[in-house]
Design a protein around this motif. Structure first.
Motif, PDB file in Angstrom:
ATOM      1  N   UNK A 193       0.840  -1.212   0.028  1.00 24.79           N
ATOM      2  CA  UNK A 193      -0.078   0.023  -0.076  1.00 24.79           C
ATOM      3  C   UNK A 193       0.923   1.341   0.080  1.00 24.79           C
ATOM      4  N   UNK A 194       2.073   1.294   0.380  1.00 22.79           N
ATOM      5  CA  UNK A 194       3.018   2.427   0.459  1.00 22.79           C
ATOM      6  C   UNK A 194       2.922   3.343   1.727  1.00 22.79           C
ATOM      7  N   UNK A 195       1.960   2.711   2.524  1.00 24.23           N
ATOM      8  CA  UNK A 195       1.760   3.553   3.615  1.00 24.23           C
ATOM      9  C   UNK A 195       2.617   3.675   4.983  1.00 24.23           C
ATOM     10  N   UNK A 196       3.584   2.377   4.534  1.00 25.08           N
ATOM     11  CA  UNK A 196       4.700   2.455   5.856  1.00 25.08           C
ATOM     12  C   UNK A 196       5.839   3.401   5.631  1.00 25.08           C
ATOM     13  N   UNK A 197       5.745   3.959   4.467  1.00 26.83           N
ATOM     14  CA  UNK A 197       7.077   4.843   4.073  1.00 26.83           C
ATOM     15  C   UNK A 197       6.364   6.070   3.914  1.00 26.83           C
ATOM     16  N   UNK A 198       6.970   7.225   4.139  1.00 27.17           N
ATOM     17  CA  UNK A 198       6.741   8.463   3.593  1.00 27.17           C
ATOM     18  C   UNK A 198       6.638   8.857   2.302  1.00 27.17           C
ATOM     19  N   UNK A 199       7.374   8.214   1.523  1.00 27.17           N
ATOM     20  CA  UNK A 199       7.663   7.940   0.018  1.00 27.17           C
ATOM     21  C   UNK A 199       7.331   6.773  -0.540  1.00 27.17           C
ATOM     22  N   UNK A 200       6.402   6.123   0.230  1.00 22.77           N
ATOM     23  CA  UNK A 200       6.250   4.690  -0.449  1.00 22.77           C
ATOM     24  C   UNK A 200       5.594   4.502  -1.853  1.00 22.77           C
ATOM     25  N   UNK A 201       6.078   3.541  -2.609  1.00 22.02           N
ATOM     26  CA  UNK A 201       5.615   3.105  -4.013  1.00 22.02           C
ATOM     27  C   UNK A 201       4.545   2.126  -3.725  1.00 22.02           C
ATOM     28  N   UNK A 202       3.100   2.440  -4.218  1.00 28.07           N
ATOM     29  CA  UNK A 202       1.940   1.529  -4.071  1.00 28.07           C
ATOM     30  C   UNK A 202       2.118   0.585  -5.109  1.00 28.07           C
ATOM     31  N   UNK A 203       1.941  -0.575  -5.117  1.00 27.48           N
ATOM     32  CA  UNK A 203       1.975  -1.686  -6.412  1.00 27.48           C
ATOM     33  C   UNK A 203       1.131  -2.856  -5.924  1.00 27.48           C
ATOM     34  N   UNK A 204       0.696  -3.490  -7.039  1.00 28.83           N
ATOM     35  CA  UNK A 204      -0.250  -4.671  -6.793  1.00 28.83           C
ATOM     36  C   UNK A 204       0.879  -6.142  -7.233  1.00 28.83           C
TER      37      UNK A 204
END
Length: 508
Positions: free
Chosen positions: A13-24
């Protein structure tokens, strides 16, 4: 390694990093930075950049080259008239005969499936009946009566890492639980098969307590999320038999119980230190009281000084033990009590969250089973009406068949939707399980390290106390070495003498 490419194994989801990359799961990413610490920076094919856990991806063997999807073949193959080639959502190529318009030729002997039904088969590994048009996994032959030449066989089983599908599906079957195996053999339950004697693919998945695992017989080689350590996130996906034999216990519940037990042990350690403090305080009180005792107070000379120092040393020792008890309270007992004071509340919240996701997964699975049953009934109804048409041709029977086909297609769409919702729920549960178990692992390390540090502080205080106690008796030792009975006698005689003229004999 910068510039290399990798394929994502799990959704993030990318929520665990301030600049997280969301992907499936299954996406391709070009690596930009690969520093130490477990987080990499990468760029997706759509240009989005961000950071993600390194354990969520797998490097490709040849950087810069993505392997073709399973079942893909050359686009230059010439197909017979009326046939079209498509790719399923799983990336597997299949073929549709649009000319038959839903009427499967009886002499063909091949199963026919719509695109949706082929998707169901790739998702749930269950063969489906023809609904709208003739379909096949094998490339059709251009000559009637000649079997199609099969392309290179590729397994439709999704990539698994550490026993989990790329969609987040756990792969290890638990020891005991409710199991549901999807059969792919041509038996009486396969109502849609027009050729029961056709060899079917081996079963690929098994459902245990509403969680889909790969079948043990077809499970591919697995890779742990944290292969260099015995991490919580790798070994607690299955349910375990309750010690009382009353049912099963989720792996996360087992981890939670360990955390709660650790909290209880920490509390008991704090109570132990409190009892030690009480002993120290009582000991100091008794020492101070004893130092005020008047026994042997009349002793004189150097021995009297040494005796007085003995009693004073008791008072000093009492002060040392009072300070020791105070430091034990402030530097050991209190931190043990206050550390993660809201731990139990936080764990309950975490437990409820995971439990809610598991309940949602069970609900989605129940919906899949209900939709599957409905589709089976619609297929049975369609088959019965098709048989009636073979016996007696009539416009009414043809209308009934068209209506049954529409209902069967609708049931198939409902099943596809339910399966999609189930997979989404399972992926969400998987991601939360990984995140939460890693957090529990961190908290456990933090708890053990904190207790170790404070017990080291306890031993340090003990050493200091012993050192101070030694310092209180050193003056006593010095005075005892100076005790001189002759000198004491001289001083006492000088002070208390009554005369040095000795008596003589009486004269007559």
């Amino acid at each position: 390694m910068s510039g290399a490419r990798c394929r994502t194994l799990y959704p993030f989801s990318g929520e665990r990093h301030g600049q997280g990359l969301r992907f499936a799961a299954g996406e391709l990413i070009t690596l930009l930075q690969v520093p130490d610490g477990g987080w990499w920076e990468g760029e997706k094919e759509d240009g989005l950049r961000g950071w993600f856990p390194a354990s969520y991806v797998q490097l490709l063997e040849k950087p810069g080259m993505a392997p073709p999807p399973p079942g893909e073949e050359s686009q230059t193959v010439v197909l017979p008239p009326g046939w079209q080639s498509y790719l399923s959502p799983q990336g597997r190529r299949y073929y549709v005969n649009t000319a038959t318009n839903g009427k499967l030729p009886p002499e063909n002997g091949e199963d026919g499936n719509t695109e949706s039904e082929i998707w169901w088969e790739s998702q749930m590994r269950v063969p489906r009946q023809n609904v709208d048009s003739e379909t096949t996994w094998e490339r059709p032959s251009s000559s009637p009566g000649i079997p199609a030449s099969p392309g290179p066989h590729r397994s439709s089983l999704p990539l698994t890492v550490n026993g989990y599908h790329t969609s987040g599906t756990p792969a290890h079957p638990p020891e005991t639980a409710h199991m549901s195996v999807r059969k792919s053999t041509g038996d009486s339950q396969n109502l849609g098969s027009s050729s029961p004697g056709k060899k079917q693919s081996k079963e690929n998945t098994i459902t245990i307590n509403c969680v889909t695992f790969p079948h043990p017989d077809t499970m591919p080689e697995q890779q742990l999320l944290k292969p260099t350590e015995w991490s919580y996130c790798d070994y607690f996906w299955a349910d375990k038999k309750d010690p009382q034999g009353n049912g099963t216990m989720a792996g996360f519940e087992l981890l939670l119980q360990k955390q709660l037990k650790g909290k209880q042990m920490q509390k008991e350690m704090s109570e132990f230190i409190r009892e030690r403090i009480k002993i120290e305080e009582e000991y100091a009180k008794n020492l101070a009281k004893l130092s005020q005792n008047s026994l042997a107070a009349q002793e004189e000379g150097s021995l009297g000084e040494a005796w007085a120092q003995v009693k004073k040393s008791l008072a000093d020792e009492a002060e040392v033990h009072l300070k020791f008890s105070a430091k034990l309270h402030s530097e050991v007992e209190k931190p043990l009590m206050n550390f993660r004071e809201n731990f139990k509340k936080d764990m309950k919240k975490c437990d409820h969250h995971i439990a809610d996701l598991r309940k949602q997964l069970a609900s989605r699975y129940a919906a899949v089973e209900k939709a599957r049953k409905a589709l089976t009934e619609r297929q049975r109804d369609l088959e019965m009406k098709t048989q009636q048409l073979e016996i007696k041709l009539s416009n009414k029977t043809e209308e009934d068949i068209k209506k049954a086909r529409r209902k069967s297609t609708q049931a198939g769409d409902d099943l596809m939707r339910c399966v999609d919702l189930y997979n989404q729920a399972q992926s969400k549960w998987f991601e939360e399980m990984v995140t939460t178990t890693l957090e529990l692992e961190r908290l456990e390390v933090e708890r053990v390290e904190m207790i170790r540090q404070h017990l080291c502080q306890y031993t340090q205080l003990r050493h200091e106390t012993d050192m101070f106690n030694q310092s209180t008796v050193e003056p006593v030792d010095q005075l005892l070495r100076k005790v001189d009975p002759a000198k004491d006698r001289e001083l006492w005689v000088r002070e208390h003498k009554t005369g040095n003229i000795r008596p003589v004999d009486m004269e007559v």
